[in-house]
Design a protein around this motif. Structure first.
Motif, PDB file in Angstrom:
ATOM      1  N   LEU A 257      18.728 -11.717 -50.022  1.00  0.00           N
ATOM      2  CA  LEU A 257      20.036 -11.786 -49.644  1.00  0.00           C
ATOM      3  C   LEU A 257      20.202 -13.164 -48.627  1.00  0.00           C
ATOM      4  O   LEU A 257      21.034 -13.766 -48.921  1.00  0.00           O
ATOM      5  N   GLN A 258      19.041 -13.453 -47.931  1.00  0.00           N
ATOM      6  CA  GLN A 258      19.041 -14.354 -47.025  1.00  0.00           C
ATOM      7  C   GLN A 258      19.207 -15.677 -47.656  1.00  0.00           C
ATOM      8  O   GLN A 258      19.560 -16.717 -47.182  1.00  0.00           O
ATOM      9  N   ASN A 259      19.031 -15.934 -49.137  1.00  0.00           N
ATOM     10  CA  ASN A 259      19.250 -17.205 -49.786  1.00  0.00           C
ATOM     11  C   ASN A 259      20.819 -17.122 -50.285  1.00  0.00           C
ATOM     12  O   ASN A 259      21.288 -18.084 -50.949  1.00  0.00           O
ATOM     13  N   SER A 260      21.643 -16.163 -50.126  1.00  0.00           N
ATOM     14  CA  SER A 260      22.956 -16.093 -50.397  1.00  0.00           C
ATOM     15  C   SER A 260      23.860 -16.408 -49.070  1.00  0.00           C
ATOM     16  O   SER A 260      24.134 -15.451 -48.582  1.00  0.00           O
ATOM     17  N   GLU A 261      23.886 -17.637 -48.943  1.00  0.00           N
ATOM     18  CA  GLU A 261      24.423 -18.190 -47.552  1.00  0.00           C
ATOM     19  C   GLU A 261      26.128 -18.046 -47.721  1.00  0.00           C
ATOM     20  O   GLU A 261      26.642 -17.985 -46.681  1.00  0.00           O
ATOM     21  N   THR A 262      26.805 -17.764 -48.921  1.00  0.00           N
ATOM     22  CA  THR A 262      28.070 -17.636 -48.886  1.00  0.00           C
ATOM     23  C   THR A 262      28.711 -16.087 -48.587  1.00  0.00           C
ATOM     24  O   THR A 262      29.696 -15.944 -48.419  1.00  0.00           O
ATOM     25  N   ILE A 263      27.761 -15.263 -48.655  1.00  0.00           N
ATOM     26  CA  ILE A 263      28.198 -13.715 -48.602  1.00  0.00           C
ATOM     27  C   ILE A 263      28.642 -13.600 -47.040  1.00  0.00           C
ATOM     28  O   ILE A 263      27.884 -13.767 -46.139  1.00  0.00           O
ATOM     29  N   ARG A 264      29.862 -13.037 -47.043  1.00  0.00           N
ATOM     30  CA  ARG A 264      30.189 -12.720 -45.522  1.00  0.00           C
ATOM     31  C   ARG A 264      30.741 -11.154 -45.440  1.00  0.00           C
ATOM     32  O   ARG A 264      30.780 -10.578 -44.267  1.00  0.00           O
ATOM     33  N   VAL A 265      30.831 -10.474 -46.547  1.00  0.00           N
ATOM     34  CA  VAL A 265      31.191  -8.872 -46.433  1.00  0.00           C
ATOM     35  C   VAL A 265      30.006  -8.551 -47.344  1.00  0.00           C
ATOM     36  O   VAL A 265      29.885  -8.536 -48.415  1.00  0.00           O
ATOM     37  N   LEU A 266      29.534  -7.134 -46.686  1.00  0.00           N
ATOM     38  CA  LEU A 266      28.284  -6.588 -47.420  1.00  0.00           C
ATOM     39  C   LEU A 266      28.590  -5.069 -47.319  1.00  0.00           C
ATOM     40  O   LEU A 266      28.716  -4.919 -46.050  1.00  0.00           O
ATOM     41  N   CYS A 267      28.673  -4.582 -48.309  1.00  0.00           N
ATOM     42  CA  CYS A 267      28.879  -3.174 -48.283  1.00  0.00           C
ATOM     43  C   CYS A 267      27.771  -2.481 -49.272  1.00  0.00           C
ATOM     44  O   CYS A 267      27.470  -2.698 -50.477  1.00  0.00           O
ATOM     45  N   LEU A 268      26.912  -1.737 -48.729  1.00  0.00           N
ATOM     46  CA  LEU A 268      25.628  -0.970 -49.208  1.00  0.00           C
ATOM     47  C   LEU A 268      25.908   0.669 -49.284  1.00  0.00           C
ATOM     48  O   LEU A 268      26.274   1.350 -48.323  1.00  0.00           O
ATOM     49  N   ARG A 269      25.722   1.191 -50.575  1.00  0.00           N
ATOM     50  CA  ARG A 269      25.967   2.425 -50.763  1.00  0.00           C
ATOM     51  C   ARG A 269      24.618   3.316 -51.617  1.00  0.00           C
ATOM     52  O   ARG A 269      23.791   2.338 -52.093  1.00  0.00           O
ATOM     53  N   ARG A 270      24.310   4.238 -50.948  1.00  0.00           N
ATOM     54  CA  ARG A 270      23.312   5.052 -51.616  1.00  0.00           C
ATOM     55  C   ARG A 270      23.743   5.448 -53.012  1.00  0.00           C
ATOM     56  O   ARG A 270      24.629   5.724 -53.281  1.00  0.00           O
ATOM     57  N   PRO A 271      22.478   5.493 -53.812  1.00  0.00           N
ATOM     58  CA  PRO A 271      22.822   5.999 -55.276  1.00  0.00           C
ATOM     59  C   PRO A 271      23.397   7.389 -55.195  1.00  0.00           C
ATOM     60  O   PRO A 271      23.484   8.060 -54.342  1.00  0.00           O
ATOM     61  N   SER A 272      24.108   7.758 -56.431  1.00  0.00           N
ATOM     62  CA  SER A 272      24.868   8.937 -56.423  1.00  0.00           C
ATOM     63  C   SER A 272      23.885  10.299 -56.120  1.00  0.00           C
ATOM     64  O   SER A 272      22.603  10.002 -55.924  1.00  0.00           O
ATOM     65  N   PRO A 273      24.412  11.349 -55.461  1.00  0.00           N
ATOM     66  CA  PRO A 273      23.340  12.579 -54.850  1.00  0.00           C
ATOM     67  C   PRO A 273      22.126  12.698 -55.771  1.00  0.00           C
ATOM     68  O   PRO A 273      22.209  12.904 -57.062  1.00  0.00           O
ATOM     69  N   MET A 274      20.997  12.429 -55.144  1.00  0.00           N
ATOM     70  CA  MET A 274      19.571  12.674 -55.970  1.00  0.00           C
ATOM     71  C   MET A 274      19.331  14.256 -56.144  1.00  0.00           C
ATOM     72  O   MET A 274      19.755  14.985 -55.435  1.00  0.00           O
ATOM     73  N   LEU A 275      18.877  14.444 -57.318  1.00  0.00           N
ATOM     74  CA  LEU A 275      18.622  15.639 -57.782  1.00  0.00           C
ATOM     75  C   LEU A 275      17.284  16.077 -57.516  1.00  0.00           C
ATOM     76  O   LEU A 275      16.813  17.453 -57.282  1.00  0.00           O
ATOM     77  N   THR A 276      16.375  15.453 -57.090  1.00  0.00           N
ATOM     78  CA  THR A 276      14.847  15.612 -56.633  1.00  0.00           C
ATOM     79  C   THR A 276      14.913  15.393 -55.323  1.00  0.00           C
ATOM     80  O   THR A 276      15.413  14.260 -54.844  1.00  0.00           O
ATOM     81  N   PRO A 277      14.182  16.276 -54.523  1.00  0.00           N
ATOM     82  CA  PRO A 277      13.746  16.261 -53.046  1.00  0.00           C
ATOM     83  C   PRO A 277      13.132  14.872 -52.974  1.00  0.00           C
ATOM     84  O   PRO A 277      11.981  14.568 -53.737  1.00  0.00           O
ATOM     85  N   VAL A 278      13.100  14.318 -51.693  1.00  0.00           N
ATOM     86  CA  VAL A 278      12.472  12.940 -51.363  1.00  0.00           C
ATOM     87  C   VAL A 278      12.287  13.200 -49.940  1.00  0.00           C
ATOM     88  O   VAL A 278      13.154  13.464 -49.327  1.00  0.00           O
TER      89      VAL A 278
END
Length: 455
Positions: A257-278
């Protein structure tokens, strides 16, 4: 609905007069007519299909088509690999391209039998899904090279990539009535064949969002590297996991991501509810991942994340007290000169896969320390205008949620809390931040429940 314009028709004894055109009506009247028609069609339902009923009104007149229908139908366009050629033919004129704001590129994977709903893809099926996605994206990007930055509207152009199978929709429904997805959809990750795919660089997209099947972070990073003017990124990031593959993917993504100098808005989401325990990963606030994420977020104007990032580990540089991991030598607290908006959501669940804590007491302590740490961090965010921190604690008895909202407007700093009463630790941290701006902190606490804990 019938639109009546109070037009009279001449009799046989009257002189035929020219029919009034739509342009003869005042602008305000035309807009009122358009608004009434739009509200009674599925003009905003572009995700359900390529054509909405509002498109039928294009035959009324050329004025209706150019002034009313096209600005709605071309604002957000759904494209599939099969319809890519017709899309290129339809959106050739500069006038139509200037209308487009969002292109949803929908890639459909192979169907599968309902008996396989709960089964992950086989290696052969994964290779087939990779092949479909790799070929589809290559074709789409090559088609988009025909667009120039000057073709797009001043609002910019967003790319929404959705990848799924027609069989991913489950016959079950969620509590709110929406369709659920199958176990196969939740557990089958996607990736690009980076040894085969060749995507040209494009400078027309300012936003990129990815939904549907989970796309591996390194594949997302490859796509991002081809979007030269990207300002907004909204994607899934692998959930906390100790598997070597996931750790490597997350580290590569954060570093890249540090090579993407133009990004100003970042939204990170976890994948859909996981079915296996982690199991919860070890506490590594000074790991490569958190180091890279803190570095990159310092160029953002808006930063949003949920359980895909542990907020306590991210804001560890601002934690105080014994037992806090010492930073490496020369490591300074991050400074966020551009950040205007921060949105943090984390869960403390007493079951897999959210075993960050072992009991409610530990969970409340983590929430308290985090809210205080973010308060201290805001002193290093001179442009900050809005913060929303939501922390959820699930025990066998109930779900508790703790919300803090911070707003800086008209030289006033207001903090609103719900689900808890801010104690001295939290209040002082945010008061000192307000003092940095030369103003006092105003605290509003919702008192719906007299039993809310003090944090």
């Amino acid at each position: 609905m019938l639109l009546c314009l109070s037009l009279s028709f001449p009799s046989h004894h009257q002189t035929m007069a020219a029919a009034p055109s739509l342009n003869s009506l005042p602008y305000e009247v035309r807009q009122t007519i358009y608004s009434l028609v739009a509200r009674q069609t599925n003009s905003n339902d572009w995700r359900k299909g390529p054509v909405s009923t509002i498109a039928h009104y294009a035959t009324v007149s050329r004025e209706w088509q150019e002034e009313f229908v096209e600005p709605i139908t071309f604002k957000a366009i759904r494209v599939t690999p099969r319809r890519l050629k017709s899309f290129c033919q339809i959106v050739t004129s500069p006038r139509r391209r200037a209308i487009v704001q969002t292109i949803c590129f929908h890639v459909s994977l192979d169907k599968y039998d309902s008996r396989l709903d709960g089964e992950p893809e086989t290696p052969a099926e994964r290779r087939r899904s990779t092949e479909i996605l790799t070929m589809a994206l290559g074709t789409f990007f090559r088609a988009m090279t025909q667009w120039q930055k000057s073709d797009t509207s001043p609002l910019g152009l967003d790319l929404h990539l959705r990848v799924d199978s027609p069989s991913d929709a489950s016959s079950l429904a969620s509590r709110n009535g929406g369709a659920l997805v199958t176990g196969r959809a939740l557990t089958s990750c996607l990736e690009l064949d980076l040894d085969v795919v060749s995507l040209p660089h494009i400078d027309v997209f300012g936003g990129f969002r990815c939904t549907g099947r989970h796309l591996q972070p390194t594949s997302i990073l490859f796509i991002v590297s081809r979007l030269q003017t990207l300002e907004y990124l909204d994607v899934e990031l692998n959930h906390d996991s100790t598997r070597n593959r996931d750790v490597k993917q997350r580290n590569s993504f954060a570093l890249g991501l540090q090579n993407s100098e133009t990004i100003r808005v970042l939204c990170l989401r976890r994948p859909s509810p996981m079915l296996t325990p982690v199991y919860a990963p070890p506490k590594q606030p000074w790991s490569a991942f958190y180091d890279h994420m803190r570095t990159f977020s310092q160029q953002c104007e808006s930063f949003e994340f949920d359980d895909c990032i542990d907020a306590v580990q991210f804001f560890t540089p601002f934690l105080l007290g014994s037992g806090i991991a010492e930073p490496p030598k020369g490591q300074e607290a991050p400074f966020f000169p551009r950040l205007k908006r921060l949105n943090v959501r984390n869960s403390y669940m007493m079951k897999s896969p959210y075993l960050r804590v072992t009991n409610r007491v530990e969970a409340l302590a983590s929430v308290r320390n985090l809210l205080a740490a973010i308060g201290r961090a805001t002193r290093r965010m001179p442009a900050l205008l809005f913060v929303r921190v939501c922390q959820y604690v699930l025990t066998d008895a109930r779900l508790e949620w703790f919300v803090l909202i911070y707003e800086y407007h008209a030289d006033k700093v207001v903090m609103r809390t719900k689900g808890f009463r801010p104690g001295k630790l939290i209040a002082n941290a945010w008061r000192e931040s307000a003092a940095e701006k030369g103003t006092k902190l105003i605290i509003h606490h919702e008192k719906d429940d007299l039993n809310t804990p003090e944090l």
